[in-house]
Design an enzyme around this catalytic site. Structure first.
Site, PDB file in Angstrom:
ATOM      1  N   ASP A 387       0.863  -1.178   0.000  1.00 58.62           N
ATOM      2  CA  ASP A 387       0.000   0.000   0.000  1.00 58.62           C
ATOM      3  C   ASP A 387       0.907   1.238   0.000  1.00 58.62           C
ATOM      4  O   ASP A 387       2.108   1.139   0.267  1.00 58.62           O
ATOM      5  CB  ASP A 387      -0.885  -0.040   1.244  1.00 58.62           C
ATOM      6  CG  ASP A 387      -1.778   1.188   1.350  1.00 58.62           C
ATOM      7  OD1 ASP A 387      -2.310   1.617   0.314  1.00 58.62           O
ATOM      8  OD2 ASP A 387      -1.933   1.706   2.465  1.00 58.62           O
ATOM      9  N   LYS A 388       0.329   2.397  -0.330  1.00 63.03           N
ATOM     10  CA  LYS A 388       1.135   3.625  -0.325  1.00 63.03           C
ATOM     11  C   LYS A 388       0.901   4.425   0.941  1.00 63.03           C
ATOM     12  O   LYS A 388       1.797   4.631   1.743  1.00 63.03           O
ATOM     13  CB  LYS A 388       0.820   4.486  -1.549  1.00 63.03           C
ATOM     14  CG  LYS A 388       1.662   5.760  -1.621  1.00 63.03           C
ATOM     15  CD  LYS A 388       1.219   6.687  -2.724  1.00 63.03           C
ATOM     16  CE  LYS A 388      -0.051   7.424  -2.367  1.00 63.03           C
ATOM     17  NZ  LYS A 388       0.130   8.410  -1.265  1.00 63.03           N
ATOM     18  N   THR A 389      -0.327   4.891   1.141  1.00 65.30           N
ATOM     19  CA  THR A 389      -0.623   5.801   2.240  1.00 65.30           C
ATOM     20  C   THR A 389      -0.493   5.084   3.576  1.00 65.30           C
ATOM     21  O   THR A 389      -1.165   4.091   3.830  1.00 65.30           O
ATOM     22  CB  THR A 389      -2.051   6.364   2.096  1.00 65.30           C
ATOM     23  OG1 THR A 389      -2.166   6.993   0.819  1.00 65.30           O
ATOM     24  CG2 THR A 389      -2.338   7.373   3.187  1.00 65.30           C
ATOM     25  N   GLU A 481      -9.067  14.704   6.855  1.00 65.38           N
ATOM     26  CA  GLU A 481     -10.144  15.562   7.349  1.00 65.38           C
ATOM     27  C   GLU A 481      -9.649  16.493   8.444  1.00 65.38           C
ATOM     28  O   GLU A 481     -10.017  17.662   8.491  1.00 65.38           O
ATOM     29  CB  GLU A 481     -11.300  14.700   7.859  1.00 65.38           C
ATOM     30  CG  GLU A 481     -12.182  14.138   6.760  1.00 65.38           C
ATOM     31  CD  GLU A 481     -13.575  13.824   7.265  1.00 65.38           C
ATOM     32  OE1 GLU A 481     -13.689  13.426   8.431  1.00 65.38           O
ATOM     33  OE2 GLU A 481     -14.540  13.997   6.502  1.00 65.38           O
ATOM     34  N   ARG A 582      -1.956  15.073  -2.072  1.00 69.71           N
ATOM     35  CA  ARG A 582      -3.266  14.429  -2.165  1.00 69.71           C
ATOM     36  C   ARG A 582      -4.316  15.522  -2.368  1.00 69.71           C
ATOM     37  O   ARG A 582      -4.492  16.396  -1.520  1.00 69.71           O
ATOM     38  CB  ARG A 582      -3.549  13.632  -0.893  1.00 69.71           C
ATOM     39  CG  ARG A 582      -2.596  12.475  -0.691  1.00 69.71           C
ATOM     40  CD  ARG A 582      -2.547  12.020   0.759  1.00 69.71           C
ATOM     41  NE  ARG A 582      -3.819  11.541   1.246  1.00 69.71           N
ATOM     42  CZ  ARG A 582      -4.239  10.275   1.129  1.00 69.71           C
ATOM     43  NH1 ARG A 582      -3.478   9.401   0.500  1.00 69.71           N
ATOM     44  NH2 ARG A 582      -5.390   9.895   1.618  1.00 69.71           N
ATOM     45  N   ASP A 664      -4.921   5.945  -4.685  1.00 65.49           N
ATOM     46  CA  ASP A 664      -4.678   7.321  -5.111  1.00 65.49           C
ATOM     47  C   ASP A 664      -4.710   7.447  -6.634  1.00 65.49           C
ATOM     48  O   ASP A 664      -4.680   6.469  -7.371  1.00 65.49           O
ATOM     49  CB  ASP A 664      -3.316   7.795  -4.594  1.00 65.49           C
ATOM     50  CG  ASP A 664      -3.386   8.220  -3.145  1.00 65.49           C
ATOM     51  OD1 ASP A 664      -4.506   8.297  -2.620  1.00 65.49           O
ATOM     52  OD2 ASP A 664      -2.329   8.461  -2.546  1.00 65.49           O
ATOM     53  N   ASN A 767      -8.370  -1.189   4.556  1.00 65.62           N
ATOM     54  CA  ASN A 767      -8.481  -1.449   3.123  1.00 65.62           C
ATOM     55  C   ASN A 767      -7.392  -2.379   2.605  1.00 65.62           C
ATOM     56  O   ASN A 767      -7.449  -2.805   1.452  1.00 65.62           O
ATOM     57  CB  ASN A 767      -8.429  -0.123   2.346  1.00 65.62           C
ATOM     58  CG  ASN A 767      -7.175   0.669   2.637  1.00 65.62           C
ATOM     59  OD1 ASN A 767      -6.720   0.738   3.757  1.00 65.62           O
ATOM     60  ND2 ASN A 767      -6.605   1.271   1.616  1.00 65.62           N
TER      61      ASN A 767
END
Length: 1132
Positions: A387-389, A481, A582, A664, A767
């Site tokens: 995964d990246k994030t 957020e 992002r 992304d 995820n």
């Protein structure tokens, strides 16, 4: 005996009738008991005092090895077959069964204690107003919980002591997250009616039900349910209705067995064991035929003193001889092999847990091996899916740039003076921004700029916490957020408080309250969220929306086309390029009050439906989220973790392919690829697969060269999977963007299906769970997104850079040790067995053993057990520093070179040669030999003692040749085992043991009569030399002619490589991107009077104490390959 019946009922496939819907009434036990719902008692234990012995033995004998040795033991009880005493098989079998049974009993006793502790907890049940044991609580009971109590069962929340019926719970036992969750009861549940809901299931994040009261139907969802495993916090009391009890609760439904992962060595071992069984049967058949021939030709000569039973001929003799040799030659599959393998794996798992170099002090997180069965697989990884994030990046967001009404704001020049937010008393002092023009624009009253930050202050699910006047703390679902709401706060639009019906914002010093009419929550498909608010007292209805650019652009009003082009230019060209920002696009829409009233009615009907609720809500959301007006775009920065580029560079040198799978956008993924050295400037042919049709994707896949990005869902269709794999395997780097959690798992499964390679998946969020479970090995990173990935993983740690140590050091060592263990174990046991095979030709195929029976019993249990364990737990070919310095050392594991079918055959050939020497040299030396005093020592017992002593010395020398890394423990095990052999031998062959146990110890005086003769010791020396010298010579020649990578490294005197200057940072013009986290949002929580609370992040100490480390200085680690150094040495 109920447990036995239940157990065998499960084995026979007996299952209870599937429940389709649950119907219950509050505090009506007769009505609820008529449905025979499970009570609240739980049972995680497997046995009781009566069923333990039969069930445990049944489970143990389901293992092939145990059943095989039980069969041998039964054969040994038949006098006509067995030439060995029963204890030669019984002692090892009983020992292994006893060790396993004690372990299982200990585990089950702990489970019984835990069950009793939980089942006997007390809770207040309103039926009789008294405390009741948990085990006696029934479905439909109303119970009262108090602060800090565990939730008894899965409950429908009815009311609480808090305003608006709120309840705060901690869900650490369910999902590993320690932050508080908020639940809220329906306002009508003071009185109860009939309730219907879904049957028991294991979905923690879903619940569908309905409550009928006075003819009115109310929707019930997951936010009105308290699950067993939670703990009540910050709430004086609450009442709940038991929906699911005991085994039906979602906690227990999720406690089933996960998929058991087996290593490639395990699969190879299963094949080899079957081959060994076939080989054993072949040897026994040959010897049985030999027995029949001998009986026909020679047997009649011996009938004078070995009379045959009436009717016994050569055929019966051969048949009995076959089974006799099955018993004698059984050591080709030693029972101790499986016990030793588990001990080695457990020891290597402890090394990972104890490794201080994989400990992350900032979060006090050590590395953890969550499984003990996959360690050697870590040394064979060919593909890594990351995964990246949060995995490659820190997942700590900062508001960096924005585009408002076609104008770009934000500068990254740190030399520019920071913006002074002292005019805003509620500003966050930690917030840093350098573009002064944006503050001036907002303070001048620019309507577009104020609308931009107003949207950021309203469209979210963040929960505020104000401990002191003016000290605001935001608890956000995601770091994105939190960063956006904090930015709005500093620019004068302070999100101050919220209730389920309203949001209060301080707009440029003036308090404004918005009535919250609806929250259109985020999900994986929508990739956007919206809030519908009405400003008091104006009564103006507005829909505020934020989401991924491609999603928002499709829903804009045509009048925004020009502004959309300008905003897209900011995203693509120069303003947001090069740093993997992002991005997020903002839009709004004014609504008509009449239309809104009609839409809300349909929204209520959809939200109370049990069937098709999500689909109906999605249709309503699509209807209202169109013809919106564009406001602008935001960009937040997510920096790389420390050491990521160096780690990827090291893994690439080890020939490990790294695929990045991220949700992304393409531009963000590509920029991160350049930042972490996956993509480099010398890669001129960067090819992007971005077609929107299956045919287009296929055509682009045919022409790809270096790099594939964004293989859309078309590439995962069955007819294109091979094309995708063929293309990706030719690439140096693969980055898949815009992928969903399901597609991540599909990519992994495609590689597993078509490539004979070991895969590893690494991620940090919910995820990534499906990807982690799909790979051969799953690694979880404990980061900013909770513990779901860690809870589903096989190994876990805190930083991506620790992956290189896990694979290049621990994984390679574990694989090397396991392969050495298997090669040596098979060698020593085949050598032991082959001596029996050759000896059969000298004893008339009569199943006479070469060795003493006690030697046969103790050979694998005592004499050779500890030395091989010592080698398998401590051996290293090179130390950890050289493992990093030469990552090419990892490649033999990927090619499975250390233990395979060829290596197994070589072990058999080696054993065959050694067994011939071990039989014929002692036989020739003892033949017609006399002692120094002229007495004859050429008897069977002296020959047996000499043969078994030679065998033990030879296998010990072979172990020493195989050991590269000597420790005091290795020395103690080797010399201690030899000393134990001689001590036990002299004891067992003593006069005392013969007098006490005459039939069990017949070798009286053999040891002292034989081992005091010089020719016996000379024979041991000669045998050892003949067995070991060819091995040493062969290895020397092989090292000279065909040196392996290990041979080359061990010969090198490695100088410290000179540090090179890191390459200049690439300035890219590629577009950056943003994607939401793939998890359900908290929109329903916001509108249903629930508040999201999180504990503040604790301060973190300095990561690196050692400042001269390249990783601490964030410098690339450059290593010279062996071929480079060889070329330099040859050059003049």
């Amino acid at each position: 005996m109920g447990s036995v019946a239940s157990y065998f009922g499960q084995l026979c496939g007996k299952e209870k009738k599937q429940e389709e819907e649950r119907h219950l009434r509050a505090n009506d036990r007769p009505f609820n008991l008529s449905y025979h719902y499970a009570n609240n008692a739980i049972k995680t234990s497997k046995y009781n005092i009566f069923t333990f012995l039969p069930l445990n033995l049944f489970e143990q004998f389901r293992r092939l090895a145990n059943a095989y040795f039980l069969f041998l033991f039964i054969l040994q009880l038949i006098p006509q077959i067995s030439s060995l005493s029963w204890f030669t098989t019984a002692v090892p079998l009983i020992l292994v069964l006893a060790i396993t049974a004690v372990k299982d009993a200990s585990d089950d006793i702990n489970r019984h204690k835990s069950d009793n502790q939980v089942n006997n907890r007390r809770v207040n049940v309103l039926i009789d107003g008294e405390n009741e044991k948990w085990m006696n609580v029934q479905v439909g009971d109303i119970i009262k919980l108090e602060n800090n109590q565990f939730v008894t069962a899965d409950l429908l929340l009815l009311s609480s002591s808090e305003p608006l019926n709120l309840v705060y719970v901690e869900t650490a036992e369910l999902d590993g997250e320690t932050n508080l969750k908020v639940k809220q009861a329906l306002t009508v549940t003071g009185d109860m009616g009939d309730m219907r809901c879904e049957p028991p299931n294991n979905r923690l994040d879903k619940f569908k039900g309905s409550l009928t009261l006075d003819g009115q139907t109310y929707a019930l969802d997951n936010d009105k349910v308290l699950l067993r495993g939670c703990t009540l916090r910050n709430t004086e009391w609450c009442f709940g209705l038991v929906i699911f009890g005991g085994p039906d609760t979602k906690l227990m439904q999720n406690s089933g067995k996960t998929t058991f992962k087996r290593t490639s060595i395990d699969h190879l071992m299963n094949v080899l064991v079957l081959c060994i069984f076939g080989f054993l049967a072949s040897m026994c058949t040959v010897l049985a035929i030999g027995n029949a021939i001998w009986e026909v030709n020679e047997g009649s000569v011996f009938t004078v003193f070995l009379p045959r039973e009436s009717g016994a001929g050569a055929g019966l003799s051969a048949f009995l001889s076959f089974w006799s040799y099955v018993i004698i030659l059984n050591t080709v599959v030693p029972i101790s092999l499986y016990v030793s393998v588990e001990i080695i794996r457990l020891g290597n798992s402890f090394y990972i847990d104890w490794d201080r170099k994989m400990y992350y002090p900032k979060s006090d997180t050590p590395a953890q091996a969550r499984t003990t069965t996959l360690n050697e697989e870590l040394g064979q990884i060919k593909y890594i899916f990351s995964d990246k994030t949060g995995t490659l990046t820190q997942n700590i967001m900062t508001f960096n740039k924005c585009s408002i009404n076609g104008k770009a704001y934000g500068e990254q020049n740190c030399k520019t003076e920071k913006v002074d937010f002292s005019w805003n008393q509620l500003a966050d002092p930690k917030f840093v921004f350098h573009d002064h023009s944006l503050v001036e624009t907002v303070r001048e009253g620019n309507p577009e700029a104020q609308a931009f930050f107003r949207l950021l202050a309203l469209c979210h699910t963040v929960m505020p916490e104000e401990k002191k006047e003016g000290e605001l703390f935001y608890q956000a679902q995601s770091p994105d957020e939190g960063a956006l709401v904090t930015a709005a706060r500093n620019f004068g639009f302070v999100f101050r408080s919220r209730t389920p019906e309203s949001i209060t914002v301080i707009e440029m010093g003036k308090q404004v309250t918005y009535e919250l009419l609806a929250v259109l929550d985020f999900n994986n498909v929508r990739k956007r969220m919206s809030v519908i608010g009405e400003r008091d007292p104006e009564g103006k209805l507005t829909l505020f929306c934020k989401g991924a650019d491609t999603i928002i652009y499709e829903r804009l009003h045509p009048s925004c086309n020009k502004l959309m082009e300008v905003t897209t230019g900011h995203l693509n060209v120069s303003d947001y390029a090069g740093d993997g920002l992002r991005t997020l696009v903002l839009a709004y829409k004014d609504l008509d009050k009449g239309y809104m009233d009609e839409w809300k009615k349909r929204h209520h009907e959809a939200s109370t439906a049990i069937d098709g609720r999500e689909e109906r809500l999605d249709e309503l959301y699509e209807e209202i989220e169109k013809d919106m007006l564009l406001l602008g775009a935001t960009a937040v920065e997510d920096k790389l973790q420390e050491g990521v580029p160096q780690t990827i560079e090291q893994l690439a040198k080890a020939d490990i392919k790294i695929w990045v799978l991220t949700g992304d956008k393409q531009e963000t993924a590509e920029n991160i690829g350049y930042s972490c050295n996956m993509l480099r400037e010398e890669m001129k042919d960067v090819f992007i697969v971005a077609a929107n049709t299956a045919e287009g994707v296929k055509e682009e896949l045919h022409t790809i060269i270096h790099f594939t990005s964004c293989p859309q869902a078309f590439a995962l269709e069955n007819n294109l999977q091979l094309e995708l794999l063929r293309t990706a395997c030719m690439c140096q780097t693969v980055i898949c963007c815009r992928v969903t959690p399901l597609q991540k798992a599909q990519v992994v499964q495609v590689v597993k299906k078509y490539k004979q390679a070991v895969t590893l998946a690494i991620g940090d969020g919910a995820n990534d769970v499906s990807m982690i479970k799909a790979a051969h090995i799953g690694v979880g990173i404990s980061g900013q997104e909770g513990m779901q990935a860690v809870l589903s993983s096989d190994y876990s740690f805190a930083q991506f850079r620790y992956l290189q140590r896990l694979l290049l050091v621990h994984g390679r060592w574990s694989y090397l040790r396991m392969c050495k263990f298997l090669r040596y174990f098979f060698y020593k046991n085949f050598t032991f067995t082959f001596v029996h095979f050759w000896y059969a030709f000298f004893c008339g195929f009569s199943a006479q053993t070469v060795y003493d029976e006690w030697y046969i019993t103790l050979y694998n249990l005592i004499y050779t057990a500890l030395p091989v364990l010592g080698m398998s737990l401590f051996d290293q070919d090179v130390n950890d520093r050289w493992s990093f310095q030469y990552p090419q050392l990892y490649s033999p594991g990927q090619l499975n070179q250390y233990f395979n079918k060829k290596a197994f055959v070589r072990c058999m050939i080696h054993s065959c040669y050694s067994s011939l020497v071990l039989l014929f040299i002692p036989w020739a030396a003892m033949h017609d030999t006399v002692r120094d005093d002229g007495k004859d020592i050429a008897d069977y017992q002296s020959f047996a003692l000499l043969a078994q002593t030679c065998l033990l010395v030879v296998v010990s020398i072979q172990l020493c040749l195989d050991t590269h890394y000597w420790t005091a423990v290795n020395q103690f095990f080797v010399w201690g085992s030899l000393a134990a052999y001689f001590a036990i031998t002299f004891t067992m062959y003593s006069n005392g043991m013969f007098l006490i146990f005459t039939s069990s110890f017949p070798f009286i005086g053999t040891a002292r009569n034989s081992l005091n003769q010089p020719n016996v010791w000379l024979t041991i020396l000669l045998t050892s030399l003949l067995c070991t010298l060819p091995v040493v010579a062969f290895r020397f020649i092989l090292t000279q002619l065909r040196p392996t990578i290990n041979d080359k490294v061990q010969k090198e005197v490695v100088p410290t490589p000179a540090p090179r200057r890191p390459p200049a940072r690439r300035i890219s013009t590629r577009r950056s991107g943003y994607a939401f986290s793939h998890s359900q949002g908290y929109g329903d929580l916001v509108t249903s009077r629930r508040f999201l609370l999180k504990r503040p992040i604790k301060s973190r100490p300095v990561l690196y104490i050692q400042t001269d480390s390249p990783l601490a200085q964030n410098q690339p680690q450059h290593y010279r390959t062996i071929t480079e150094e060889a070329e330099e040495a040859q050059s003049p």
